[in-house]
Design a protein around this motif. Structure first.
Motif, PDB file in Angstrom:
ATOM      1  N   ILE A 127       0.848  -1.191   0.000  1.00 42.47           N
ATOM      2  CA  ILE A 127       0.000   0.000   0.000  1.00 42.47           C
ATOM      3  C   ILE A 127       0.885   1.245   0.000  1.00 42.47           C
ATOM      4  O   ILE A 127       0.625   2.192  -0.709  1.00 42.47           O
ATOM      5  N   GLY A 128       1.940   1.216   0.773  1.00 42.04           N
ATOM      6  CA  GLY A 128       2.884   2.319   0.815  1.00 42.04           C
ATOM      7  C   GLY A 128       2.275   3.582   1.378  1.00 42.04           C
ATOM      8  O   GLY A 128       1.355   3.552   2.190  1.00 42.04           O
ATOM      9  N   PHE A 129       2.799   4.691   0.900  1.00 40.47           N
ATOM     10  CA  PHE A 129       2.349   5.979   1.416  1.00 40.47           C
ATOM     11  C   PHE A 129       1.503   6.751   0.412  1.00 40.47           C
ATOM     12  O   PHE A 129       1.235   7.930   0.597  1.00 40.47           O
ATOM     13  N   LYS A 130       1.071   6.111  -0.657  1.00 42.05           N
ATOM     14  CA  LYS A 130       0.240   6.779  -1.658  1.00 42.05           C
ATOM     15  C   LYS A 130      -1.093   7.211  -1.052  1.00 42.05           C
ATOM     16  O   LYS A 130      -1.614   8.267  -1.378  1.00 42.05           O
ATOM     17  N   TRP A 131      -1.637   6.397  -0.148  1.00 34.79           N
ATOM     18  CA  TRP A 131      -2.924   6.723   0.449  1.00 34.79           C
ATOM     19  C   TRP A 131      -2.835   7.966   1.319  1.00 34.79           C
ATOM     20  O   TRP A 131      -3.826   8.685   1.473  1.00 34.79           O
ATOM     21  N   PHE A 178      -5.366  11.048   0.896  1.00 36.79           N
ATOM     22  CA  PHE A 178      -6.144  11.479   2.051  1.00 36.79           C
ATOM     23  C   PHE A 178      -5.886  12.949   2.361  1.00 36.79           C
ATOM     24  O   PHE A 178      -6.807  13.701   2.672  1.00 36.79           O
ATOM     25  N   GLY A 179      -4.638  13.371   2.249  1.00 31.48           N
ATOM     26  CA  GLY A 179      -4.293  14.772   2.488  1.00 31.48           C
ATOM     27  C   GLY A 179      -4.958  15.705   1.496  1.00 31.48           C
ATOM     28  O   GLY A 179      -5.448  16.779   1.864  1.00 31.48           O
ATOM     29  N   ILE A 180      -5.005  15.290   0.233  1.00 33.37           N
ATOM     30  CA  ILE A 180      -5.673  16.101  -0.782  1.00 33.37           C
ATOM     31  C   ILE A 180      -7.163  16.215  -0.483  1.00 33.37           C
ATOM     32  O   ILE A 180      -7.756  17.290  -0.594  1.00 33.37           O
ATOM     33  N   HIS A 181      -7.783  15.112  -0.067  1.00 36.72           N
ATOM     34  CA  HIS A 181      -9.201  15.150   0.280  1.00 36.72           C
ATOM     35  C   HIS A 181      -9.456  16.059   1.482  1.00 36.72           C
ATOM     36  O   HIS A 181     -10.466  16.772   1.518  1.00 36.72           O
ATOM     37  N   LEU A 182      -8.561  16.050   2.462  1.00 34.45           N
ATOM     38  CA  LEU A 182      -8.723  16.933   3.621  1.00 34.45           C
ATOM     39  C   LEU A 182      -8.648  18.396   3.218  1.00 34.45           C
ATOM     40  O   LEU A 182      -9.463  19.217   3.657  1.00 34.45           O
ATOM     41  N   VAL A 183      -7.691  18.724   2.381  1.00 31.95           N
ATOM     42  CA  VAL A 183      -7.535  20.112   1.938  1.00 31.95           C
ATOM     43  C   VAL A 183      -8.753  20.554   1.127  1.00 31.95           C
ATOM     44  O   VAL A 183      -9.270  21.662   1.315  1.00 31.95           O
ATOM     45  N   VAL A 188     -16.950  16.051   5.761  1.00 35.24           N
ATOM     46  CA  VAL A 188     -16.926  16.408   4.341  1.00 35.24           C
ATOM     47  C   VAL A 188     -15.905  15.555   3.587  1.00 35.24           C
ATOM     48  O   VAL A 188     -16.126  15.216   2.425  1.00 35.24           O
ATOM     49  N   THR A 189     -14.818  15.155   4.232  1.00 34.76           N
ATOM     50  CA  THR A 189     -13.847  14.283   3.583  1.00 34.76           C
ATOM     51  C   THR A 189     -14.469  12.935   3.252  1.00 34.76           C
ATOM     52  O   THR A 189     -14.277  12.407   2.159  1.00 34.76           O
TER      53      THR A 189
END
Length: 87
Positions: free
Chosen positions: A25-29, A33-38, A68-69
């Motif tokens: 899975i790595g750190f792509k998620w 997730f960070g983009i969705h939070l922003v 909202v995320t």
């Protein structure tokens, strides 16, 4: 007692990291997730200050951003409905 709690925390963190790297899975998620939070925070901000919903203001805090995320733009409508019905 604190040593036991730190031990449990350390072991569970280690097991989570093993699962993440074993399944590739790595750190792509994290970036997704960070983009969705922003985007969630930006969406709430735009709705609050554009005047689209009148004088009702949805607070920007971890609970509302998380809602909202997870739910997307319908989450903003849900928060607006809750704000109107509860206050």
């Amino acid at each position: 007692m604190k040593i036991i709690l730190w031990g449990v925390l350390s072991v569970s963190l280690l097991l989570i990291l093993v699962i993440l790297f074993r399944r590739k899975i790595g750190f792509k998620w994290i970036s997704s997730f960070g983009i969705h939070l922003v985007l969630a925070a930006l969406g709430i901000y735009v709705v609050n200050y554009s005047g689209l919903i009148g004088e009702v203001s949805i607070p920007i805090n971890p609970a509302t951003i998380g809602t909202v995320t997870v739910l997307g733009l319908p989450g903003v409508a849900l928060l607006y409905g809750l704000k109107i019905s509860l206050f």
